[in-house]
Write a protein that holds these residues in place. Structure first.
Motif, PDB file in Angstrom:
ATOM      1  N   VAL A 160      10.669  39.857 -23.995  1.00  0.00           N
ATOM      2  CA  VAL A 160       9.704  41.114 -23.456  1.00  0.00           C
ATOM      3  C   VAL A 160      10.008  42.357 -24.104  1.00  0.00           C
ATOM      4  O   VAL A 160      10.953  42.740 -24.705  1.00  0.00           O
ATOM      5  CB  VAL A 160      10.100  41.304 -21.868  1.00  0.00           C
ATOM      6  CG1 VAL A 160       9.423  42.694 -21.258  1.00  0.00           C
ATOM      7  CG2 VAL A 160      10.114  40.159 -21.012  1.00  0.00           C
ATOM      8  N   VAL A 161       8.866  43.020 -24.439  1.00  0.00           N
ATOM      9  CA  VAL A 161       8.849  44.155 -25.336  1.00  0.00           C
ATOM     10  C   VAL A 161       8.077  45.158 -24.354  1.00  0.00           C
ATOM     11  O   VAL A 161       7.048  44.842 -23.967  1.00  0.00           O
ATOM     12  CB  VAL A 161       8.405  44.006 -26.724  1.00  0.00           C
ATOM     13  CG1 VAL A 161       7.080  43.562 -26.747  1.00  0.00           C
ATOM     14  CG2 VAL A 161       8.350  45.409 -27.372  1.00  0.00           C
ATOM     15  N   GLY A 162       8.496  46.387 -24.310  1.00  0.00           N
ATOM     16  CA  GLY A 162       7.857  47.676 -23.845  1.00  0.00           C
ATOM     17  C   GLY A 162       6.952  48.262 -24.745  1.00  0.00           C
ATOM     18  O   GLY A 162       7.388  48.596 -26.038  1.00  0.00           O
ATOM     19  N   ALA A 189       4.439  41.227 -23.741  1.00  0.00           N
ATOM     20  CA  ALA A 189       4.175  42.574 -23.882  1.00  0.00           C
ATOM     21  C   ALA A 189       3.591  43.674 -22.832  1.00  0.00           C
ATOM     22  O   ALA A 189       2.690  43.164 -22.223  1.00  0.00           O
ATOM     23  CB  ALA A 189       3.203  42.834 -25.337  1.00  0.00           C
ATOM     24  N   VAL A 190       4.482  44.449 -22.371  1.00  0.00           N
ATOM     25  CA  VAL A 190       4.268  45.161 -20.902  1.00  0.00           C
ATOM     26  C   VAL A 190       3.984  46.605 -21.394  1.00  0.00           C
ATOM     27  O   VAL A 190       4.588  47.465 -21.983  1.00  0.00           O
ATOM     28  CB  VAL A 190       5.488  45.107 -20.323  1.00  0.00           C
ATOM     29  CG1 VAL A 190       5.366  45.950 -18.797  1.00  0.00           C
ATOM     30  CG2 VAL A 190       6.088  43.816 -19.853  1.00  0.00           C
ATOM     31  N   HIS A 191       2.798  47.106 -20.958  1.00  0.00           N
ATOM     32  CA  HIS A 191       2.393  48.331 -20.850  1.00  0.00           C
ATOM     33  C   HIS A 191       2.225  48.962 -19.472  1.00  0.00           C
ATOM     34  O   HIS A 191       1.439  48.368 -18.868  1.00  0.00           O
ATOM     35  CB  HIS A 191       1.145  48.616 -21.779  1.00  0.00           C
ATOM     36  CG  HIS A 191       0.556  50.014 -21.788  1.00  0.00           C
ATOM     37  ND1 HIS A 191       1.390  50.919 -22.206  1.00  0.00           N
ATOM     38  CD2 HIS A 191      -0.652  50.625 -21.417  1.00  0.00           C
ATOM     39  CE1 HIS A 191       0.667  52.226 -21.985  1.00  0.00           C
ATOM     40  NE2 HIS A 191      -0.545  51.805 -21.431  1.00  0.00           N
ATOM     41  N   ALA A 192       2.869  49.670 -19.164  1.00  0.00           N
ATOM     42  CA  ALA A 192       2.862  50.463 -17.877  1.00  0.00           C
ATOM     43  C   ALA A 192       2.341  51.840 -17.954  1.00  0.00           C
ATOM     44  O   ALA A 192       2.574  52.682 -18.558  1.00  0.00           O
ATOM     45  CB  ALA A 192       4.353  50.721 -17.192  1.00  0.00           C
ATOM     46  N   PRO A 248      10.460  50.343 -13.429  1.00  0.00           N
ATOM     47  CA  PRO A 248      10.196  49.131 -12.424  1.00  0.00           C
ATOM     48  C   PRO A 248       9.548  48.175 -13.215  1.00  0.00           C
ATOM     49  O   PRO A 248       9.558  47.145 -12.894  1.00  0.00           O
ATOM     50  CB  PRO A 248       9.744  49.722 -11.102  1.00  0.00           C
ATOM     51  CG  PRO A 248       9.159  51.139 -11.594  1.00  0.00           C
ATOM     52  CD  PRO A 248       9.903  51.530 -12.871  1.00  0.00           C
ATOM     53  N   ALA A 249       8.404  48.376 -13.889  1.00  0.00           N
ATOM     54  CA  ALA A 249       7.651  47.462 -14.403  1.00  0.00           C
ATOM     55  C   ALA A 249       7.962  46.677 -15.439  1.00  0.00           C
ATOM     56  O   ALA A 249       8.023  45.155 -15.367  1.00  0.00           O
ATOM     57  CB  ALA A 249       6.312  48.003 -14.898  1.00  0.00           C
ATOM     58  N   ALA A 253       9.215  42.466 -15.322  1.00  0.00           N
ATOM     59  CA  ALA A 253       8.869  41.488 -16.307  1.00  0.00           C
ATOM     60  C   ALA A 253      10.140  40.865 -17.116  1.00  0.00           C
ATOM     61  O   ALA A 253      10.099  39.633 -17.466  1.00  0.00           O
ATOM     62  CB  ALA A 253       7.998  42.228 -17.430  1.00  0.00           C
ATOM     63  N   ALA A 254      11.220  41.673 -16.990  1.00  0.00           N
ATOM     64  CA  ALA A 254      12.384  41.044 -17.868  1.00  0.00           C
ATOM     65  C   ALA A 254      13.280  40.276 -16.790  1.00  0.00           C
ATOM     66  O   ALA A 254      14.270  40.130 -17.235  1.00  0.00           O
ATOM     67  CB  ALA A 254      12.901  42.189 -18.558  1.00  0.00           C
TER      68      ALA A 254
END
Length: 294
Positions: A160-162, A189-192, A248-249, A253-254
């Motif tokens: 997982v990558v922010g 890939a997480v975009h919050a 938290p997002a 995800a992780a």
């Protein structure tokens, strides 16, 4: 990340330290790089309350450090044997301040790997505050590892990558694609983004309507991934947009990830900070290995 430099791991004999050695060994094998095991002890006089006890503990502390290195070497050699991999292992004992010594070592490391907490019974261990401090002051990327004895290996690894659009985030994305390729992992890939954040400094979408924000967030995430997707066509990528605050997002995800990669600083206005609030916050919320990329 300097891939020619060794994977360096701080060793203190704790369960978390052993977990860090296992992760660092696997990483060294994946990267075909050397593994450096470092044990640091501080011979400063011990204290009881406000009274200093002038006892020279150099010899027993050095002996304990050597024992820790032997045990760590056994772990690494067994992993290399099981994987039928060639692995060059170096060992180093350093006498001095733990934090300062590991910061100095980090100048020649590709990544510095630490257990999230050190030995509770040892005065010379890598305690949680040490890992916390080094996450912000080390000169290379830092990977913080938890001891997860009951965790079952998934059928397929997940990295997982922010992503937030900052230069630090771009470095994290670069490393995350490389790690996913080496591990044969799926990359998430997480975009919050939080529509409630006030002001243009902390929120690049300030002043936009909610539908426009959603579209801008989608574009930001896709754009930051595009070049790396071309470089790593073998990596399956899942894009996740979360209308939430980053910690938290990303933590959600992780939850079952094998590795979480984030930049050391985000898009906030406090660029002089050595470690961003999100990266620092994730240290206490995630249980998978957390790599903080410079």
């Amino acid at each position: 990340m300097n891939t020619s430099a060794p994977i360096t791991v701080g060793v203190d004999g704790s369960a978390e330290s052993d977990a860090a050695v296992r992760w660092a060994t696997a990483e060294a094998i994946r990267r075909r790089s050397g593994l450096l095991l470092v044990s640091v002890f501080n011979p400063s006089p011990m204290s009881a309350g406000y009274m200093a006890i002038p006892i020279d503990l150099t010899t027993p502390m050095r002996d304990a450090a050597q024992d820790n290195l032997r045990l760590a070497t056994d772990i690494a050699e067994q992993i290399a044997k099981d994987e039928r991999a060639a692995l060059h292992i170096e060992r180093r004992i350093i006498c001095g301040n733990v934090r300062q010594s590991l910061i100095a070592v980090s100048r020649q490391a590709s990544t510095l790997v630490l257990g999230v907490r050190g030995s509770d019974h040892a005065q010379f261990g890598l305690i949680g505050s040490t890992a916390w401090a080094l996450a912000g002051h080390a000169k290379c990327s830092v990977t913080i590892v938890h001891d997860q004895p009951g965790r079952q290996a998934p059928d397929r690894p997940v990295v997982v990558v922010g992503v937030d659009g900052s230069p630090s985030s771009a470095s994290a994305v670069d490393v995350a694609f490389t790690e996913a390729g080496l591990m044969g992992a799926k990359l998430v890939a997480v975009h919050a983004w939080d529509y409630r954040i006030p002001g243009p400094v902390l929120d690049p979408f300030h002043g936009l309507s909610l539908p426009d924000v959603e579209q801008a967030a989608t574009t930001l995430l896709s754009d930051q991934l595009a070049a790396y997707r071309e470089q790593h066509p073998e990596v399956e990528v899942e894009q996740v947009l979360a209308h939430d605050q980053p910690i938290p997002a990303i933590t959600a995800a992780a939850l079952d990830a094998d590795l979480l990669v984030v930049g050391s600083r985000g898009r906030g206005g406090f660029t002089s900070l050595l470690l961003g609030s999100t990266s620092h916050g994730l240290l206490s919320t995630v249980e998978c290995p957390l790599m903080i990329v410079r």
